[in-house]
Design an enzyme around this catalytic site. Structure first.
Site, PDB file in Angstrom:
ATOM      1  N   GLY A  85       2.479   2.763  10.880  1.00  0.00           N
ATOM      2  CA  GLY A  85       3.439   3.866  10.781  1.00  0.00           C
ATOM      3  C   GLY A  85       4.132   4.200  12.089  1.00  0.00           C
ATOM      4  O   GLY A  85       4.809   5.223  12.182  1.00  0.00           O
ATOM      5  N   HIS A 101      -9.571   1.491   4.788  1.00  0.00           N
ATOM      6  CA  HIS A 101      -8.294   1.706   5.471  1.00  0.00           C
ATOM      7  C   HIS A 101      -8.517   2.693   6.628  1.00  0.00           C
ATOM      8  O   HIS A 101      -9.318   3.612   6.507  1.00  0.00           O
ATOM      9  CB  HIS A 101      -7.242   2.249   4.492  1.00  0.00           C
ATOM     10  CG  HIS A 101      -5.864   2.220   5.078  1.00  0.00           C
ATOM     11  ND1 HIS A 101      -5.426   3.187   5.953  1.00  0.00           N
ATOM     12  CD2 HIS A 101      -4.861   1.324   4.962  1.00  0.00           C
ATOM     13  CE1 HIS A 101      -4.190   2.882   6.334  1.00  0.00           C
ATOM     14  NE2 HIS A 101      -3.821   1.756   5.754  1.00  0.00           N
ATOM     15  N   GLU A 153      -6.901   5.129   7.598  1.00  0.00           N
ATOM     16  CA  GLU A 153      -6.682   6.532   7.243  1.00  0.00           C
ATOM     17  C   GLU A 153      -7.922   7.123   6.569  1.00  0.00           C
ATOM     18  O   GLU A 153      -8.201   8.310   6.685  1.00  0.00           O
ATOM     19  CB  GLU A 153      -5.433   6.659   6.353  1.00  0.00           C
ATOM     20  CG  GLU A 153      -4.170   6.489   7.185  1.00  0.00           C
ATOM     21  CD  GLU A 153      -3.005   5.849   6.478  1.00  0.00           C
ATOM     22  OE1 GLU A 153      -2.965   5.852   5.234  1.00  0.00           O
ATOM     23  OE2 GLU A 153      -2.110   5.326   7.186  1.00  0.00           O
ATOM     24  N   GLU A 169      -5.361  -4.457  10.568  1.00  0.00           N
ATOM     25  CA  GLU A 169      -4.353  -3.411  10.766  1.00  0.00           C
ATOM     26  C   GLU A 169      -4.656  -2.637  12.041  1.00  0.00           C
ATOM     27  O   GLU A 169      -5.475  -1.704  12.016  1.00  0.00           O
ATOM     28  CB  GLU A 169      -4.362  -2.441   9.578  1.00  0.00           C
ATOM     29  CG  GLU A 169      -4.031  -3.081   8.251  1.00  0.00           C
ATOM     30  CD  GLU A 169      -3.407  -2.093   7.292  1.00  0.00           C
ATOM     31  OE1 GLU A 169      -2.314  -2.387   6.794  1.00  0.00           O
ATOM     32  OE2 GLU A 169      -3.983  -1.010   7.059  1.00  0.00           O
ATOM     33  N   ASN A 196       0.866  -1.176   0.000  1.00  0.00           N
ATOM     34  CA  ASN A 196       0.000   0.000   0.000  1.00  0.00           C
ATOM     35  C   ASN A 196       0.905   1.229   0.000  1.00  0.00           C
ATOM     36  O   ASN A 196       1.440   1.611   1.039  1.00  0.00           O
ATOM     37  CB  ASN A 196      -0.912  -0.008   1.235  1.00  0.00           C
ATOM     38  CG  ASN A 196      -1.765   1.255   1.313  1.00  0.00           C
ATOM     39  OD1 ASN A 196      -1.805   2.044   0.359  1.00  0.00           O
ATOM     40  ND2 ASN A 196      -2.447   1.452   2.432  1.00  0.00           N
ATOM     41  N   TRP A 197       1.046   1.813  -1.167  1.00  0.00           N
ATOM     42  CA  TRP A 197       1.952   2.964  -1.294  1.00  0.00           C
ATOM     43  C   TRP A 197       1.389   4.240  -0.692  1.00  0.00           C
ATOM     44  O   TRP A 197       2.087   5.239  -0.567  1.00  0.00           O
ATOM     45  CB  TRP A 197       2.281   3.210  -2.774  1.00  0.00           C
ATOM     46  CG  TRP A 197       3.223   2.227  -3.382  1.00  0.00           C
ATOM     47  CD1 TRP A 197       3.866   1.195  -2.729  1.00  0.00           C
ATOM     48  CD2 TRP A 197       3.648   2.175  -4.742  1.00  0.00           C
ATOM     49  NE1 TRP A 197       4.651   0.517  -3.613  1.00  0.00           N
ATOM     50  CE2 TRP A 197       4.541   1.095  -4.857  1.00  0.00           C
ATOM     51  CE3 TRP A 197       3.357   2.925  -5.882  1.00  0.00           C
ATOM     52  CZ2 TRP A 197       5.150   0.758  -6.067  1.00  0.00           C
ATOM     53  CZ3 TRP A 197       3.953   2.593  -7.088  1.00  0.00           C
ATOM     54  CH2 TRP A 197       4.847   1.519  -7.175  1.00  0.00           C
ATOM     55  N   GLY A 251       2.944  -0.840   4.384  1.00  0.00           N
ATOM     56  CA  GLY A 251       2.931   0.586   4.055  1.00  0.00           C
ATOM     57  C   GLY A 251       4.332   1.097   3.784  1.00  0.00           C
ATOM     58  O   GLY A 251       4.914   0.858   2.721  1.00  0.00           O
ATOM     59  N   GLY A 252       4.926   1.753   4.767  1.00  0.00           N
ATOM     60  CA  GLY A 252       6.236   2.399   4.607  1.00  0.00           C
ATOM     61  C   GLY A 252       7.297   1.519   3.970  1.00  0.00           C
ATOM     62  O   GLY A 252       8.005   1.958   3.052  1.00  0.00           O
TER      63      GLY A 252
HETATM   64  P1  13P Z   1       3.020   0.823   7.742  1.00  0.00           P
HETATM   65  O1  13P Z   1       3.538  -0.469   7.182  1.00  0.00           O
HETATM   66  O2  13P Z   1       3.733   2.029   7.261  1.00  0.00           O
HETATM   67  O3  13P Z   1       2.881   0.752   9.238  1.00  0.00           O
HETATM   68  O4  13P Z   1       1.512   0.995   7.170  1.00  0.00           O
HETATM   69  C1  13P Z   1       0.642  -0.059   7.252  1.00  0.00           C
HETATM   70  C2  13P Z   1      -0.563   0.260   6.447  1.00  0.00           C
HETATM   71  O5  13P Z   1      -1.311   1.156   6.771  1.00  0.00           O
HETATM   72  C3  13P Z   1      -0.792  -0.530   5.230  1.00  0.00           C
HETATM   73  O6  13P Z   1      -2.068  -0.332   4.740  1.00  0.00           O
END
Ligand code: 13P
Length: 266
Positions: A184, A108, A110, A178, A16-17, A245-246
């Protein structure tokens, strides 16, 4: 061989960019990733790799994957709940399907927090995606406050029930657990914590969609996944992959996560 392979679920490692990498950067990244995995002689039969770039990259990623016949999958990070019409800025499920997207991330954290997406809206998006032949990657997860108040699985289970209320047995879906506190933060859940919630989500899937669908559905873990901790998650029987993510923005790191089988036995 991981436990999910034993259970017949092909592990899925998904990138997930978020809002990173424009279409030119996406082309360079996907090309290099494919080369790196080819060099490593990755057996794609044992792991599926999917990229979730921003909307504006999708056409470029589609064209590259098709032209070079790359064994990579891709999808979008969100979809509109609506079919078409006066919804400025939104993207319909039919448009994603027309770009050969296989997957779409829905719900998600976010989007739930920054865009106030409700469980009802998420359920409508899931229905729209399935209606157009896309596989939803449905994200569920609790905040640190939820965890303290309600324990580990109450909120993810409630989110799963709400999102799948209208989904029929046999539907192709992926669930991503998640925990919001792990996203993050550099503070991943432990494999045991991820397994505990994933097992509970699978019980809920069985209640909602029946035992066969529950056994076939992949449950991913997401939240500070790195090359150094992926193996621990993949050893768990109910964790069938990761939503990264990251670390998915770093080619070497992501390539190493995809090759988790090399470190699972260690
Ligand atoms: P991180 O791997 O940066 O913690 O993010 C996870 C994420 O939100 C993937 O959807």
């Amino acid at each position: 061989m991981t436990t999910s392979t034993v259970a017949g679920r092909r592990p899925l490692i998904a990138a997930n960019w978020k809002m990173n990498l424009d279409h030119l950067q996406a082309i360079a990244f996907v090309q290099k990733l494919a080369w790196s995995l080819k060099d490593a002689k990755l057996d794609y039969g044992t792991v599926e790799v999917a990229i979730f770039p921003p909307f504006t990259d999708l056409r470029s990623v589609q064209t590259l994957i098709a032209a070079d016949k790359l064994p990579l999958r891709f999808g979008a990070q969100d979809v509109s709940a609506h079919e078409s019409g006066a919804y400025t800025g939104e993207i319909a499920a039919s448009f994603l399907k027309a770009l050969d997207c296989e997957y779409v991330i829905i719900g998600h954290s976010e989007r739930r927090t920054l865009h106030d997406e409700s469980d009802e809206e998420i359920a409508t998006k899931v229905a729209a995606a399935i209606g157009h032949g896309l596989i939803p990657v449905l994200c569920v997860g609790e905040t640190a406050e939820d965890l303290e108040k309600h324990g580990p699985s109450a909120v993810p289970v409630a989110q799963l029930k709400a999102a799948l209320a209208a989904v029929k047995p046999g539907a192709d879906i992926v669930v991503a657990y998640e925990p919001v506190w792990a996203i993050g933060s550099g503070q991943a859940a432990t494999p045991a914590q991820a397994e505990q919630v994933a097992a509970q989500l699978r019980v809920t899937l069985s209640e909602l969609l029946g035992a066969d669908s529950a056994a076939a559905t992949r449950i991913l873990y997401g939240g500070s996944v790195k090359a150094s901790n992926i193996a621990g998650f993949m050893r768990e029987p109910n964790v069938d992959g990761a939503l990264v993510g990251g670390a998915s923005l770093d080619l070497t790191e992501f390539s190493s996560i995809v090759q988790f089988q090399k470190h699972v036995g260690t």
